[in-house]
Motif scaffolding. Structure first.
Motif: not given
Length: 119
Positions: A37-65
């Motif tokens: 469960k910790l491994q899943h949590f950490l793996a998807y936390a990394i994915m969350g950062i990666c997704a954020w980095r992609v999406l920030r190129h298209f919008m700037h609203n923090s809540l929507l991001l």
């Protein structure tokens, strides 16, 4: 150039998770109960950062991001658990999906907090 690199990192990371999910057996250390469960949590936390980095190129609203990066991680985690239902030796788990979702949520919140702090 940065946008393409961010896309490449996210696609590569999602591909790695897909490949790992397609394996019948994964090497593990089993240092403590529910370590996966910790491994899943950490793996998807990394994915969350990666997704954020992609999406920030298209919008700037923090809540929507935050919402969209969390949603991406949660839906990818759900599809990953469904994918595992077709892999011999693997079983889907709602608790794994929950750990995936919480990892993505925490990363999305942290990125949103950091984004607001830098504005």
């Amino acid at each position: 150039m940065r946008k393409q690199l961010d896309f490449l990192v996210l696609i590569s990371y999602c591909s790695l998770i897909y490949w790992l999910s397609a394996q019948s057996v994964l090497p593990g250390t089993d240092l403590f109960e529910n370590e996966d469960k910790l491994q899943h949590f950490l793996a998807y936390a990394i994915m969350g950062i990666c997704a954020w980095r992609v999406l920030r190129h298209f919008m700037h609203n923090s809540l929507l991001l935050m919402i969209l990066s969390f949603g991406f991680c949660s839906l990818y985690g759900l599809s990953d658990e469904w994918h595992q239902s077709f892999v011999m030796g693997r079983t889907p788990s709602s608790m794994d999906w929950l750990a995936d979702s919480f990892g993505g949520l925490l990363a999305s919140i942290a990125c949103g907090w950091q984004h607001k702090k830098t504005i």
